[in-house]
Scaffold this active site. Structure first.
Site, PDB file in Angstrom:
ATOM      1  CG  ASP A   8      -0.302   0.160   2.530  1.00  9.30           C
ATOM      2  OD1 ASP A   8       0.946   0.197   2.583  1.00  9.30           O
ATOM      3  OD2 ASP A   8      -1.015   0.273   3.548  1.00  9.30           O
ATOM      4  CG  HIS A   9      -0.695   4.795   1.542  1.00 12.78           C
ATOM      5  ND1 HIS A   9      -1.740   3.886   1.630  1.00 12.78           N
ATOM      6  CD2 HIS A   9      -0.681   5.479   2.720  1.00 12.78           C
ATOM      7  CE1 HIS A   9      -2.331   4.025   2.806  1.00 12.78           C
ATOM      8  NE2 HIS A   9      -1.711   4.974   3.493  1.00 12.78           N
ATOM      9  CB  CYS A  65       1.268  -2.490   4.738  1.00  9.29           C
ATOM     10  SG  CYS A  65       1.148  -3.548   6.182  1.00  9.29           S
ATOM     11  N   GLY A  66       2.664  -0.429   6.222  1.00 11.15           N
ATOM     12  CA  GLY A  66       3.325   0.348   7.268  1.00 11.15           C
ATOM     13  C   GLY A  66       3.984  -0.539   8.311  1.00 11.15           C
ATOM     14  CB  THR A  67       2.689  -2.617  10.894  1.00  7.96           C
ATOM     15  OG1 THR A  67       1.492  -3.123  10.260  1.00  7.96           O
ATOM     16  CG2 THR A  67       2.381  -1.303  11.595  1.00  7.96           C
ATOM     17  CB  ILE A  69       0.343  -6.122  11.160  1.00  2.00           C
ATOM     18  CG1 ILE A  69       1.560  -6.180  12.086  1.00  2.00           C
ATOM     19  CG2 ILE A  69      -0.824  -6.902  11.784  1.00  2.00           C
ATOM     20  CD1 ILE A  69       1.392  -5.438  13.407  1.00  2.00           C
ATOM     21  N   GLY A  70      -1.042  -5.694   8.398  1.00  2.00           N
ATOM     22  CA  GLY A  70      -2.281  -5.720   7.613  1.00  2.00           C
ATOM     23  C   GLY A  70      -2.178  -6.637   6.412  1.00  2.00           C
ATOM     24  CG  HIS A  98      11.295 -24.668  11.099  1.00  2.00           C
ATOM     25  ND1 HIS A  98      11.391 -24.770  12.468  1.00  2.00           N
ATOM     26  CD2 HIS A  98      12.537 -24.963  10.617  1.00  2.00           C
ATOM     27  CE1 HIS A  98      12.635 -25.118  12.808  1.00  2.00           C
ATOM     28  NE2 HIS A  98      13.347 -25.226  11.690  1.00  2.00           N
ATOM     29  CG  HIS A 133       9.884 -28.647   9.571  1.00  2.00           C
ATOM     30  ND1 HIS A 133       9.704 -28.113  10.823  1.00  2.00           N
ATOM     31  CD2 HIS A 133      11.192 -28.981   9.481  1.00  2.00           C
ATOM     32  CE1 HIS A 133      10.854 -28.109  11.478  1.00  2.00           C
ATOM     33  NE2 HIS A 133      11.778 -28.644  10.678  1.00  2.00           N
TER      34      HIS A 133
END
Ligand code: RB5
Length: 149
Positions: A8-9, A65-67, A69-70, A98, A133
């Site tokens: 994203d941005h 993305c910023g983090t 996470i999204g 793994h 695994h």
């Protein structure tokens, strides 16, 4: 190896640096957007990259993305995707070895460019170890099937 990228941005600038780096190593990349700094919605780009990877058009994907996470949450909604948010190189090779992760996610606002590039190199060079695994990956697939309509 062909790699699908998206952001994203909030991840645009780090994605550009990663693309520059991969191209300098003659690794084929496709950027599925976003291409501008205009505010946009990370699920749109995470879905595009996840679908390309799951279709087998690309061996691996990288989402920013910023983090991180999204895009990780979104990509992991697509059956067959194992997206891993990594902020260190140990996690980057361990998740390939793994978890057989097929998408790396990174946060532009949390991880500096130098470390992010090392994480990318580590991720793409590591190999799945199989054996016990694989048994665990099979259990992930069973969970996906249980909750798929
Ligand atoms: C965009 O402002 C930001 O929310 C996004 O890049 C990401 O960090 C979401 O997880």
């Amino acid at each position: 190896m062909r790699i699908a990228l998206g952001s994203d941005h909030g991840g645009l600038n780090l994605k550009k640096e990663i693309i520059k780096h991969l191209k300098s190593k003659n690794i084929e990349v496709t950027d599925f957007g976003t291409h501008t700094e205009d505010s946009c919605d990370y699920p749109d780009y995470a879905l595009k990259v996840a679908e390309e990877v799951v279709a087998g058009n690309f061996k691996l994907g990288i989402l920013v993305c910023g983090t991180g996470i999204g895009v990780s949450i979104c990509a992991n909604k697509v059956p067959g995707i194992r997206a891993a948010l990594c902020g260190d190189t140990f996690s980057a090779h361990a998740t390939r070895e793994h978890n057989n992760a097929n998408i790396l996610t990174l946060g532009e606002r949390t991880t500096g460019i130098g470390l992010a590039i090392d994480i990318v190199d580590t991720f793409i060079n590591a190999k799945f170890l199989g054996e016990r695994h694989q048994r665990r990956i099979d259990k992930i697939t069973e969970i996906e099937k249980k909750y798929s309509k």
